[in-house]
Design a protein around this motif. Structure first.
Motif, short mmCIF file in Angstrom:
data_model
loop_
_atom_site.label_atom_id
_atom_site.label_comp_id
_atom_site.label_asym_id
_atom_site.label_seq_id
_atom_site.Cartn_x
_atom_site.Cartn_y
_atom_site.Cartn_z
N ARG A 5 0.85 -1.19 0.00
CA ARG A 5 0.00 0.00 0.00
C ARG A 5 0.88 1.24 0.00
NH1 ARG A 5 -3.80 -2.69 4.39
NH2 ARG A 5 -5.29 -3.63 2.95
N ARG A 6 0.27 2.38 -0.24
CA ARG A 6 1.02 3.65 -0.21
C ARG A 6 1.69 3.87 1.14
NH1 ARG A 6 0.09 7.07 -4.54
NH2 ARG A 6 -1.68 6.47 -5.82
N THR A 7 1.10 3.36 2.19
CA THR A 7 1.66 3.50 3.54
C THR A 7 2.86 2.58 3.75
OG1 THR A 7 0.24 1.77 4.43
CG2 THR A 7 -0.62 4.04 4.49
N GLY A 8 3.08 1.65 2.81
CA GLY A 8 4.14 0.67 2.94
C GLY A 8 3.68 -0.64 3.54
N HIS A 25 0.84 1.96 -8.17
CA HIS A 25 1.55 2.89 -7.28
C HIS A 25 3.03 2.52 -7.16
CE1 HIS A 25 2.75 5.15 -3.81
NE2 HIS A 25 3.00 4.04 -3.16
N THR A 26 3.31 1.24 -6.93
CA THR A 26 4.70 0.79 -6.80
C THR A 26 4.86 -0.60 -7.40
OG1 THR A 26 6.54 0.32 -5.30
CG2 THR A 26 4.34 -0.09 -4.43
N LYS A 83 -4.30 -2.04 -8.32
CA LYS A 83 -4.23 -0.66 -7.81
C LYS A 83 -2.88 -0.41 -7.13
CE LYS A 83 -6.53 2.54 -4.68
NZ LYS A 83 -7.60 2.72 -3.72
N ARG A 84 -2.48 -1.34 -6.27
CA ARG A 84 -1.21 -1.17 -5.55
C ARG A 84 -0.02 -1.21 -6.51
NH1 ARG A 84 -4.45 -4.18 -2.10
NH2 ARG A 84 -3.55 -6.17 -2.76
#
Length: 131
Positions: free
Chosen positions: A23-26, A58-59, A54-55
């Protein structure tokens, strides 16, 4: 599979692999998946609208580890670090389909048939994994 890394080659023979995206939070999110080899890469298929996709947008950072069908990793297994990208091209999807039929046989054919019986079958993409 000549240029495939030894770590990915070992994972390509596993029945299930825990694909962990971030996730964006790591925070890690693990999902047990089927995986097939494609040249130097591993392939995973998933519906386009899943959290994994989706994830990954992001990365591209992921980890992989052999697991059981519930996602449980043996205590002595160390996750492999890799990168993944989304490929929604027809050629890669076709190779993925052939690989799933070859590796998982009857079980995959039954699951595929059940999916086709649904009224609104999801649109699938291929996740391409490299070392």
């Amino acid at each position: 599979m000549n240029g495939m890394s030894p770590d990915l080659r070992a994972l390509s023979t596993s029945a299930f692999v825990l694909l962990t995206t971030f996730r964006r939070t790591g925070a890690p999110v693990g999902t047990p998946v089927w995986v097939v080899a494609d040249g130097d890469d591993l392939l995973v298929t998933t519906p386009r609208r899943t959290g994994k996709v989706k994830r990954l947008r992001h990365t591209s950072r992921i980890t992989l580890a052999p697991c059981d069908f519930r996602g449980k990793i043996a205590a002595d297994r160390v996750p492999v670090h890799a990168t993944a990208v989304i490929d929604d091209g027809a050629a890669r999807r076709e190779r993925m389909e052939l690989g799933l039929v070859e590796k998982y046989g009857f079980v995959y054919k039954v699951i595929r048939a059940a999916g086709r019986l649904r009224r609104s079958a999801p649109d699938f993409v291929v996740i391409v994994i490299s070392a």
